[in-house]
Write a protein that holds these residues in place. Sequence first.
Motif, mmCIF file in Angstrom:
data_model
loop_
_atom_site.group_PDB
_atom_site.id
_atom_site.type_symbol
_atom_site.label_atom_id
_atom_site.label_comp_id
_atom_site.label_asym_id
_atom_site.label_seq_id
_atom_site.Cartn_x
_atom_site.Cartn_y
_atom_site.Cartn_z
ATOM 1 N N ILE A 255 -10.922 7.171 3.652
ATOM 2 C CA ILE A 255 -9.639 6.550 3.346
ATOM 3 C C ILE A 255 -9.753 5.858 1.993
ATOM 4 O O ILE A 255 -10.794 5.292 1.661
ATOM 5 N N SER A 256 -8.691 5.930 1.201
ATOM 6 C CA SER A 256 -8.686 5.292 -0.108
ATOM 7 C C SER A 256 -7.268 4.868 -0.456
ATOM 8 O O SER A 256 -6.309 5.240 0.241
ATOM 9 N N GLN A 257 -7.143 4.114 -1.535
ATOM 10 C CA GLN A 257 -5.844 3.580 -1.908
ATOM 11 C C GLN A 257 -5.621 3.743 -3.397
ATOM 12 O O GLN A 257 -6.568 3.818 -4.182
ATOM 13 N N ASP A 258 -4.369 3.769 -3.783
ATOM 14 C CA ASP A 258 -3.959 3.742 -5.183
ATOM 15 C C ASP A 258 -2.836 2.721 -5.263
ATOM 16 O O ASP A 258 -1.678 3.042 -4.956
ATOM 17 N N ASN A 259 -3.188 1.495 -5.632
ATOM 18 C CA ASN A 259 -2.197 0.421 -5.601
ATOM 19 C C ASN A 259 -1.009 0.670 -6.524
ATOM 20 O O ASN A 259 0.131 0.407 -6.114
ATOM 21 N N PRO A 260 -1.221 1.123 -7.766
ATOM 22 C CA PRO A 260 -0.039 1.354 -8.627
ATOM 23 C C PRO A 260 0.939 2.367 -8.046
ATOM 24 O O PRO A 260 2.130 2.314 -8.342
ATOM 25 N N LYS A 261 0.433 3.277 -7.221
ATOM 26 C CA LYS A 261 1.295 4.294 -6.614
ATOM 27 C C LYS A 261 1.718 3.930 -5.198
ATOM 28 O O LYS A 261 2.401 4.723 -4.538
ATOM 29 N N ASN A 262 1.290 2.747 -4.725
ATOM 30 C CA ASN A 262 1.613 2.322 -3.352
ATOM 31 C C ASN A 262 1.270 3.420 -2.356
ATOM 32 O O ASN A 262 2.063 3.739 -1.444
ATOM 33 N N THR A 263 0.099 3.998 -2.520
ATOM 34 C CA THR A 263 -0.272 5.160 -1.728
ATOM 35 C C THR A 263 -1.651 4.972 -1.116
ATOM 36 O O THR A 263 -2.561 4.441 -1.754
ATOM 37 N N VAL A 264 -1.778 5.423 0.108
ATOM 38 C CA VAL A 264 -3.079 5.488 0.766
ATOM 39 C C VAL A 264 -3.344 6.946 1.121
ATOM 40 O O VAL A 264 -2.413 7.684 1.468
ATOM 41 N N TYR A 265 -4.597 7.336 0.984
ATOM 42 C CA TYR A 265 -4.991 8.722 1.219
ATOM 43 C C TYR A 265 -5.972 8.817 2.386
ATOM 44 O O TYR A 265 -6.670 7.851 2.698
ATOM 45 N N LEU A 266 -6.025 9.975 2.980
ATOM 46 C CA LEU A 266 -7.058 10.273 3.963
ATOM 47 C C LEU A 266 -7.624 11.637 3.614
ATOM 48 O O LEU A 266 -6.981 12.667 3.831
ATOM 49 N N GLN A 267 -8.824 11.630 3.041
ATOM 50 C CA GLN A 267 -9.534 12.858 2.748
ATOM 51 C C GLN A 267 -10.286 13.283 3.991
ATOM 52 O O GLN A 267 -11.103 12.515 4.505
ATOM 53 N N MET A 268 -10.004 14.474 4.465
ATOM 54 C CA MET A 268 -10.601 14.966 5.704
ATOM 55 C C MET A 268 -11.419 16.211 5.393
ATOM 56 O O MET A 268 -10.862 17.233 4.970
ATOM 57 N N ASP A 269 -12.717 16.112 5.571
ATOM 58 C CA ASP A 269 -13.629 17.218 5.312
ATOM 59 C C ASP A 269 -14.282 17.691 6.598
ATOM 60 O O ASP A 269 -14.319 16.965 7.589
ATOM 61 N N ASN A 270 -14.792 18.908 6.551
ATOM 62 C CA ASN A 270 -15.454 19.495 7.719
ATOM 63 C C ASN A 270 -14.580 19.342 8.967
ATOM 64 O O ASN A 270 -15.037 18.892 10.024
ATOM 65 N N LEU A 271 -13.339 19.726 8.828
ATOM 66 C CA LEU A 271 -12.402 19.598 9.944
ATOM 67 C C LEU A 271 -12.809 20.503 11.094
ATOM 68 O O LEU A 271 -13.313 21.615 10.889
ATOM 69 N N GLN A 272 -12.565 20.014 12.294
ATOM 70 C CA GLN A 272 -12.888 20.722 13.519
ATOM 71 C C GLN A 272 -11.643 20.855 14.383
ATOM 72 O O GLN A 272 -10.700 20.072 14.233
ATOM 73 N N PRO A 273 -11.616 21.828 15.297
ATOM 74 C CA PRO A 273 -10.429 21.981 16.142
ATOM 75 C C PRO A 273 -10.024 20.697 16.863
ATOM 76 O O PRO A 273 -8.826 20.455 17.070
ATOM 77 N N GLY A 274 -10.972 19.867 17.207
ATOM 78 C CA GLY A 274 -10.673 18.605 17.868
ATOM 79 C C GLY A 274 -9.939 17.612 16.992
ATOM 80 O O GLY A 274 -9.444 16.594 17.497
ATOM 81 N N ASP A 275 -9.856 17.890 15.692
ATOM 82 C CA ASP A 275 -9.116 17.022 14.778
ATOM 83 C C ASP A 275 -7.633 17.367 14.731
ATOM 84 O O ASP A 275 -6.849 16.654 14.091
ATOM 85 N N SER A 276 -7.249 18.448 15.371
ATOM 86 C CA SER A 276 -5.841 18.858 15.379
ATOM 87 C C SER A 276 -4.993 17.788 16.062
ATOM 88 O O SER A 276 -5.273 17.386 17.201
ATOM 89 N N ALA A 277 -3.974 17.319 15.365
ATOM 90 C CA ALA A 277 -3.143 16.234 15.877
ATOM 91 C C ALA A 277 -2.023 15.958 14.888
ATOM 92 O O ALA A 277 -2.019 16.480 13.768
ATOM 93 N N MET A 278 -1.104 15.097 15.317
ATOM 94 C CA MET A 278 -0.115 14.541 14.395
ATOM 95 C C MET A 278 -0.730 13.280 13.797
ATOM 96 O O MET A 278 -1.133 12.383 14.527
ATOM 97 N N TYR A 279 -0.790 13.225 12.474
ATOM 98 C CA TYR A 279 -1.362 12.089 11.772
ATOM 99 C C TYR A 279 -0.254 11.231 11.182
ATOM 100 O O TYR A 279 0.644 11.746 10.500
ATOM 101 N N SER A 280 -0.356 9.935 11.437
ATOM 102 C CA SER A 280 0.643 8.994 10.944
ATOM 103 C C SER A 280 -0.047 7.826 10.270
ATOM 104 O O SER A 280 -1.158 7.454 10.658
ATOM 105 N N CYS A 281 0.629 7.252 9.290
ATOM 106 C CA CYS A 281 0.095 6.023 8.704
ATOM 107 C C CYS A 281 0.946 4.853 9.167
ATOM 108 O O CYS A 281 2.126 5.001 9.507
#
Length: 131
Positions: free
Chosen positions: A70-96
């Motif tokens: 997880i990371s942030q960019d304050n000037p852009k008022n944005t938060v990110y979630l970088q997801m690597d090595n995804l697995q079938p168990g990660d399948s879901a609806m993601y919300s912030c």
Amino acid sequence: QTRLVESGGGSVQAGGSLRLSCVASGFTFEGACMRWFRQIPGQEREAVASIATSSSYTTYADSVKGRFTISQDNPKNTVYLQMDNLQPGDSAMYSCAAKTWPYGGTWSCTVAREIDADAYWGQGTQVTVSA
């Protein structure tokens, strides 16, 4: 008007990567506790990552530690979630979700924190990982 808008979801094969974005507006982003949640139909919502935007203090659920960032960019008022090595168990609806300051201190912005009744939520973005 307070808004959280997620994007970046999609379908990937196992081992692939996605980067989710959450753009915030209508409230003071810096100082907020920002969290990413995921939910599979029929299961409880799970917090997978958190970031205290005033200190960049981060925490992760054990299920994603070492794979998600997880990371942030304050000037852009944005938060990110970088997801690597995804697995079938990660399948879901993601919300912030955002809980504005004050919320008890940056140390309390964690994945274990109870869901705040007055938190702001986005609509979510679907992530599907195939084997």
